[in-house]
Design a protein around this motif. Structure first.
Motif, PDB file in Angstrom:
ATOM      1  N   LYS A 180     -13.638   0.216   4.118  1.00  0.00           N
ATOM      2  CA  LYS A 180     -13.130   1.434   5.034  1.00  0.00           C
ATOM      3  C   LYS A 180     -13.405   1.509   6.597  1.00  0.00           C
ATOM      4  CE  LYS A 180     -17.114   4.448   2.318  1.00  0.00           C
ATOM      5  NZ  LYS A 180     -18.176   5.131   2.465  1.00  0.00           N
ATOM      6  N   SER A 181     -13.474   0.602   6.574  1.00  0.00           N
ATOM      7  CA  SER A 181     -12.825  -0.336   8.032  1.00  0.00           C
ATOM      8  C   SER A 181     -11.698  -0.780   8.567  1.00  0.00           C
ATOM      9  CB  SER A 181     -13.641  -1.416   8.658  1.00  0.00           C
ATOM     10  OG  SER A 181     -15.399  -1.170   8.504  1.00  0.00           O
ATOM     11  N   SER A 182     -10.907  -0.777   7.439  1.00  0.00           N
ATOM     12  CA  SER A 182      -9.167  -1.155   7.170  1.00  0.00           C
ATOM     13  C   SER A 182      -8.544  -0.379   7.702  1.00  0.00           C
ATOM     14  CB  SER A 182      -8.948  -1.253   6.165  1.00  0.00           C
ATOM     15  OG  SER A 182      -8.940  -0.340   5.043  1.00  0.00           O
ATOM     16  N   THR A 183      -7.630  -1.115   8.758  1.00  0.00           N
ATOM     17  CA  THR A 183      -6.760   0.227   8.623  1.00  0.00           C
ATOM     18  C   THR A 183      -5.005  -1.202   8.930  1.00  0.00           C
ATOM     19  OG1 THR A 183      -5.830   0.970  11.229  1.00  0.00           O
ATOM     20  CG2 THR A 183      -6.954  -1.806  11.055  1.00  0.00           C
ATOM     21  N   ASP A 184      -3.602   0.128   9.470  1.00  0.00           N
ATOM     22  CA  ASP A 184      -2.902  -0.212   8.951  1.00  0.00           C
ATOM     23  C   ASP A 184      -1.849  -1.245  10.744  1.00  0.00           C
ATOM     24  OD1 ASP A 184      -2.360   2.207  11.265  1.00  0.00           O
ATOM     25  OD2 ASP A 184      -1.123   3.150   9.379  1.00  0.00           O
ATOM     26  N   THR A 185      -3.047  -0.975  11.526  1.00  0.00           N
ATOM     27  CA  THR A 185      -2.600  -1.487  12.820  1.00  0.00           C
ATOM     28  C   THR A 185      -3.523  -2.876  12.741  1.00  0.00           C
ATOM     29  OG1 THR A 185      -4.081  -0.206  13.965  1.00  0.00           O
ATOM     30  CG2 THR A 185      -1.914   0.938  13.746  1.00  0.00           C
TER      31      THR A 185
ATOM     32  N   LEU B 296     -12.067  -5.509   4.871  1.00  0.00           N
ATOM     33  CA  LEU B 296     -10.877  -5.530   6.083  1.00  0.00           C
ATOM     34  C   LEU B 296      -9.612  -5.346   5.691  1.00  0.00           C
ATOM     35  CD1 LEU B 296     -11.321  -4.721   8.253  1.00  0.00           C
ATOM     36  CD2 LEU B 296     -12.284  -6.465   9.275  1.00  0.00           C
ATOM     37  N   ILE B 297      -9.575  -6.612   5.554  1.00  0.00           N
ATOM     38  CA  ILE B 297      -8.359  -7.726   5.040  1.00  0.00           C
ATOM     39  C   ILE B 297      -7.754  -7.032   4.316  1.00  0.00           C
ATOM     40  CG2 ILE B 297      -7.129  -9.896   5.268  1.00  0.00           C
ATOM     41  CD1 ILE B 297      -9.226  -9.337   8.151  1.00  0.00           C
ATOM     42  N   GLY B 298      -8.182  -6.941   3.139  1.00  0.00           N
ATOM     43  CA  GLY B 298      -7.677  -6.460   2.095  1.00  0.00           C
ATOM     44  C   GLY B 298      -6.777  -5.803   2.037  1.00  0.00           C
ATOM     45  N   GLY B 299      -7.954  -4.511   2.404  1.00  0.00           N
ATOM     46  CA  GLY B 299      -7.846  -3.271   2.231  1.00  0.00           C
ATOM     47  C   GLY B 299      -6.138  -2.802   3.974  1.00  0.00           C
ATOM     48  N   SER B 300      -6.714  -3.762   4.818  1.00  0.00           N
ATOM     49  CA  SER B 300      -5.619  -3.867   5.629  1.00  0.00           C
ATOM     50  C   SER B 300      -3.960  -4.479   5.566  1.00  0.00           C
ATOM     51  CB  SER B 300      -5.730  -4.498   7.144  1.00  0.00           C
ATOM     52  OG  SER B 300      -7.349  -3.757   7.476  1.00  0.00           O
TER      53      SER B 300
END
Length: 280
Positions: free
Chosen positions: A128-133, A10-14
């Protein structure tokens, strides 16, 4: 600049989603599951994916460790020969004193570690839960020590702003852990404790929004949070004791029919909450 993200959840992907263009960087990543790496490549979030952390770290100017605290330390320790002289390592974990001390024990003098903690998250994890916001207007805490170079502190501050964070605070690792034991760790313990009650099974027809609000973060990653609690046990124990003291005062006031004492503590709590809201 080559940036390596170790742990593409989540954090790394975001972070990867928002770091595109930062210092004209190339973004590499390691993740335990290959599926997340393949998805990130397909999404254009990272440039290169590796099956081992050492491969991802090699030649990187900035390494962002996004795993559990001890695993961060273990992976760095196992790959010291892959670290580029002059590299900067940071992390995103919820304890800072422990990880700063351990990193200083293992790192060579020509590699610098500076702790970081973005105050953002969701109840669900994984790439899959990561987001650019995720980091939009979120606080970010940087925890340098006496050996941290001003240019390194500025690099992490610049990165935090670049990914969308609002207030970026610089403090000591110990102060971070003292405050975070209250603002985050105690909150999770309270939520779990509320759900560790058989009355929850019968609560459906009796519950309004308050139960939902107070227990939202009880949906917890027990492996990660148990590690965080143990690594910050002294500060967390102090915060739990303070909370217990207030609960005991309110319990005894209720048992004694002392409405005045209850009103006093509730009024004070309300005033403190309103002052906090005005500062936020």
């Amino acid at each position: 600049m080559k940036i390596s993200i170790i742990g593409l959840g989540l954090i790394g992907g975001s972070m990867a989603r928002r770091l595109r263009g930062f210092h004209d960087c190339t973004i590499t990543a390691y993740n335990r599951t290959r599926e997340s790496l393949d998805l990130a490549i397909a999404d254009g979030v990272i440039d290169e994916a590796y099956n081992t952390p050492g491969e991802a770290m090699e030649g990187a100017d900035l390494i962002i460790m996004c795993l559990y605290p001890q695993l961060n330390i273990d992976f760095v320790s196992d790959n010291l020969d892959r670290l580029k002289p002059g590299a900067v390592i940071t992390d995103v974990t919820g304890v800072k004193g422990f990880i700063v001390r351990e990193m200083k024990k293992i790192l060579p003098d020509n590699v610098e570690f500076i702790g970081g903690h973005p105050m953002a998250g969701r109840e669900v994890g994984g790439y899959k839960s990561s987001t650019d916001t995720l980091f939009d207007n979120a606080p970010y805490v940087i925890t340098p020590d006496n050996d941290s170079k001003p240019k390194t502190i500025e690099l992490i501050r610049e990165m935090a702003k670049y990914i969308g964070c609002g207030v970026v605070t610089t403090t000591s690792p110990d102060e971070h852990d003292s405050i975070i034991a209250y603002t985050s760790q105690l909150m999770h313990i309270v939520a779990v404790a509320l759900c560790d009650n058989p009355l929850l099974e019968r609560a459906g027809a009796f519950a309004g929004g308050s139960l939902q609000d107070c227990t939202r973060i009880a949906v917890i990653n027990e492996k990660m949070w148990s590690e965080l609690f143990v690594e910050n046990k002294e500060q967390l124990a102090k915060r739990i004791t303070e909370f217990q003291d207030t609960l005991e005062i309110m319990k005894q006031a209720a048992l004694s029919d002392d409405r005045e004492a209850l009103e006093k503590i509730m009024k004070h709590g309300k005033e403190q909450k309103l002052k906090w809201l005005m500062r936020s």
